[in-house]
Design a protein around this motif. Structure first.
Motif, mmCIF file in Angstrom:
data_model
loop_
_atom_site.group_PDB
_atom_site.id
_atom_site.type_symbol
_atom_site.label_atom_id
_atom_site.label_comp_id
_atom_site.label_asym_id
_atom_site.label_seq_id
_atom_site.Cartn_x
_atom_site.Cartn_y
_atom_site.Cartn_z
ATOM 1 N N ASN A 93 -6.490 -38.763 -33.764
ATOM 2 C CA ASN A 93 -6.321 -38.124 -35.150
ATOM 3 C C ASN A 93 -7.136 -37.196 -35.497
ATOM 4 O O ASN A 93 -7.137 -36.734 -36.769
ATOM 5 C CB ASN A 93 -6.203 -39.268 -36.072
ATOM 6 C CG ASN A 93 -7.645 -40.203 -36.220
ATOM 7 O OD1 ASN A 93 -8.382 -39.833 -35.379
ATOM 8 N ND2 ASN A 93 -8.067 -40.535 -37.331
ATOM 9 N N LEU A 94 -7.777 -36.486 -34.812
ATOM 10 C CA LEU A 94 -8.901 -35.515 -35.002
ATOM 11 C C LEU A 94 -8.280 -34.014 -34.270
ATOM 12 O O LEU A 94 -7.807 -34.100 -33.301
ATOM 13 C CB LEU A 94 -10.361 -35.523 -34.731
ATOM 14 C CG LEU A 94 -10.696 -36.777 -35.039
ATOM 15 C CD1 LEU A 94 -12.283 -37.128 -34.556
ATOM 16 C CD2 LEU A 94 -11.122 -37.100 -36.431
ATOM 17 N N ALA A 128 -9.261 -31.227 -39.471
ATOM 18 C CA ALA A 128 -8.309 -32.046 -40.085
ATOM 19 C C ALA A 128 -8.346 -33.406 -39.320
ATOM 20 O O ALA A 128 -8.600 -33.690 -38.238
ATOM 21 C CB ALA A 128 -7.088 -31.479 -40.033
ATOM 22 N N ILE A 129 -8.094 -34.255 -40.385
ATOM 23 C CA ILE A 129 -7.979 -35.918 -40.087
ATOM 24 C C ILE A 129 -6.585 -36.182 -40.394
ATOM 25 O O ILE A 129 -6.045 -36.191 -41.425
ATOM 26 C CB ILE A 129 -8.865 -36.700 -40.729
ATOM 27 C CG1 ILE A 129 -10.468 -36.346 -40.441
ATOM 28 C CG2 ILE A 129 -8.703 -38.083 -40.306
ATOM 29 C CD1 ILE A 129 -11.326 -37.003 -40.988
ATOM 30 N N SER A 132 -1.146 -39.387 -41.598
ATOM 31 C CA SER A 132 0.301 -40.175 -41.578
ATOM 32 C C SER A 132 0.920 -39.333 -40.400
ATOM 33 O O SER A 132 0.223 -38.380 -39.764
ATOM 34 C CB SER A 132 0.887 -40.311 -42.481
ATOM 35 O OG SER A 132 1.389 -39.036 -43.069
ATOM 36 N N LYS A 133 2.189 -39.591 -39.983
ATOM 37 C CA LYS A 133 2.644 -38.873 -39.208
ATOM 38 C C LYS A 133 2.737 -37.299 -39.074
ATOM 39 O O LYS A 133 2.663 -36.527 -38.366
ATOM 40 C CB LYS A 133 4.166 -39.416 -38.982
ATOM 41 C CG LYS A 133 5.121 -38.593 -37.939
ATOM 42 C CD LYS A 133 6.542 -38.947 -37.890
ATOM 43 C CE LYS A 133 7.272 -38.257 -36.840
ATOM 44 N NZ LYS A 133 8.842 -38.925 -36.987
ATOM 45 N N ASN A 134 2.951 -36.695 -40.682
ATOM 46 C CA ASN A 134 3.301 -35.287 -40.623
ATOM 47 C C ASN A 134 1.974 -34.919 -41.792
ATOM 48 O O ASN A 134 2.087 -33.648 -42.147
ATOM 49 C CB ASN A 134 4.559 -35.102 -41.507
ATOM 50 C CG ASN A 134 5.624 -35.452 -40.327
ATOM 51 O OD1 ASN A 134 5.354 -35.280 -39.039
ATOM 52 N ND2 ASN A 134 6.650 -35.856 -41.033
ATOM 53 N N TRP A 135 1.123 -35.621 -42.193
ATOM 54 C CA TRP A 135 0.059 -35.526 -43.235
ATOM 55 C C TRP A 135 -1.150 -35.367 -42.722
ATOM 56 O O TRP A 135 -1.775 -36.563 -42.038
ATOM 57 C CB TRP A 135 0.292 -36.364 -44.601
ATOM 58 C CG TRP A 135 1.419 -35.911 -45.393
ATOM 59 C CD1 TRP A 135 2.785 -36.568 -45.289
ATOM 60 C CD2 TRP A 135 1.634 -34.741 -46.368
ATOM 61 N NE1 TRP A 135 3.652 -35.779 -46.242
ATOM 62 C CE2 TRP A 135 2.942 -34.821 -46.860
ATOM 63 C CE3 TRP A 135 0.698 -33.896 -46.799
ATOM 64 C CZ2 TRP A 135 3.246 -33.979 -47.784
ATOM 65 C CZ3 TRP A 135 1.147 -32.958 -47.817
ATOM 66 C CH2 TRP A 135 2.517 -33.109 -48.298
ATOM 67 N N TYR A 136 -2.381 -34.457 -42.958
ATOM 68 C CA TYR A 136 -3.121 -34.383 -42.824
ATOM 69 C C TYR A 136 -4.412 -34.045 -43.964
ATOM 70 O O TYR A 136 -3.995 -33.485 -44.982
ATOM 71 C CB TYR A 136 -3.583 -33.182 -41.539
ATOM 72 C CG TYR A 136 -2.830 -33.380 -40.309
ATOM 73 C CD1 TYR A 136 -3.752 -33.790 -39.328
ATOM 74 C CD2 TYR A 136 -1.621 -33.160 -40.342
ATOM 75 C CE1 TYR A 136 -2.763 -33.970 -38.238
ATOM 76 C CE2 TYR A 136 -0.588 -33.291 -39.085
ATOM 77 C CZ TYR A 136 -1.282 -33.758 -37.911
ATOM 78 O OH TYR A 136 -0.805 -33.722 -36.866
#
Length: 314
Positions: A93-94, A128-129, A132-136
């Motif tokens: 997720n990074l 960015a971290i 969710s599927k489309n949000w960072y």
């Protein structure tokens, strides 16, 4: 009626039907299964989480006319260079993205001074971290300025061109830090919403104060060399091959100072590039800019070029 038998039984007692022996070998007894030990194979491979791309472009335009050419024209030569470096890192997720755009070009017409056609330094870094599927959630820092001196030109009483200094490296220069949220539904489109954004505008050369065209001094107060602004920022990116060998790349940026929501700065960059062959391409680019610190009207530029491009890795 549906349940009636529709077949006729045949007596096979006297037909002397003989069955042939199966040609497959037969075995009587029990089968014994023994486990077979397989030695593990070690694969010497590493996962590369980095994706890097470098583009180097060179465009040359030239025109020459004889002294008796009745069609009119002027001898000219224009040269433009472009370096675009982009690297991306993704693991779980990074993510981290770094992009460098260096663009510079000049034109020389016979009997006139050399003039710039394009001049830009742009460096952007973002970490960015994924939430969710489309949000960072992201944090970014970018820098923007120019390489060379920028002039406006006037004609004096003798008919000669007189240059007036407008800008140069770090006059102006912009350093922007931003944190916020990013929406990225696919690989070619993204939107950054920088709820906490700070921008420092630099004018290190005080000699450009004397130019009457710099009425606002790029927003830096006269006597100072830097001003800091807190703002809300939106950055939208689109980069996709819309047809075979045709790429459309655009970036829109809106900068809204918190102390004056009606004072919004806009910038739109659009580039349409068509690949002719492995080393040649043609492109048309356009920039629209509205910044009251520079001018009260919309500024625009457009270029059309055919040249060489080298992309690494291939």
């Amino acid at each position: 009626m549906a349940q009636e038998i529709d077949t006729i039984p045949i007596n096979t007692t006297d037909l002397q039907i003989k069955l042939k022996r199966s040609p497959l070998p037969s075995r009587i007894g029990s089968l014994i299964y023994k486990p077979v030990e397989l030695a593990p194979k070690v694969v010497d491979a590493e996962i590369n989480y980095w994706n890097t791309k470098t583009s180097i472009g060179l465009n040359l335009n030239q025109a020459a006319f004889s002294d008796n050419w009745n069609g009119g024209g002027v001898n000219s030569m224009a040269l433009t260079g472009l370096i675009n470096y982009k690297t991306e890192y993704r693991k779980e997720n990074l993510s981290y993205t770094s992009e460098v755009i260096l663009n510079y070009g000049k034109v020389k017409n016979r009997g006139q001074l050399q003039k710039k056609t394009v001049d830009r330094i742009y460096i952007d870094n973002k970490a960015a971290i994924q939430l969710s599927k489309n949000w960072y959630f992201f944090g970014s820092i970018n820098f923007e300025s120019q390489f060379d001196l920028g002039y406006s030109y006037e004609i004096n009483d003798d008919g000669a061109e007189v240059p007036n200094l407008l800008s140069r490296f770090m006059s102006p220069g912009y350093l922007t830090e931003s944190i916020g949220f990013e929406y990225k539904p696919n690989q070619y489109f993204s939107t950054r919403i920088g709820t906490g954004t700070a921008r420092q505008t630099f004018v290190l050369d005080t000699s450009i104060y004397n130019n009457p065209k710099n009425t606002n001094n790029f927003g830096v107060p006269i006597g100072s060399k830097m001003v800091n602004e807190l703002a809300f920022q939106v950055v939208m990116n689109y980069d996709k091959d819309i047809f075979k060998n045709v790429n459309l790349k655009s970036k829109y940026m809106a900068f809204v100072p918190y102390d004056n929501f009606g004072y919004i700065n806009h910038r739109l960059d659009v580039a349409l590039t068509a690949k002719v062959n492995r080393f040649m391409n043609t492109s048309i680019t356009g920039v629209g800019l509205y910044d009251r610190n520079s001018d009260s009207k919309i500024q625009g530029s457009q270029t059309l070029s055919l040249g060489l491009i080298f992309i690494f890795p291939r």
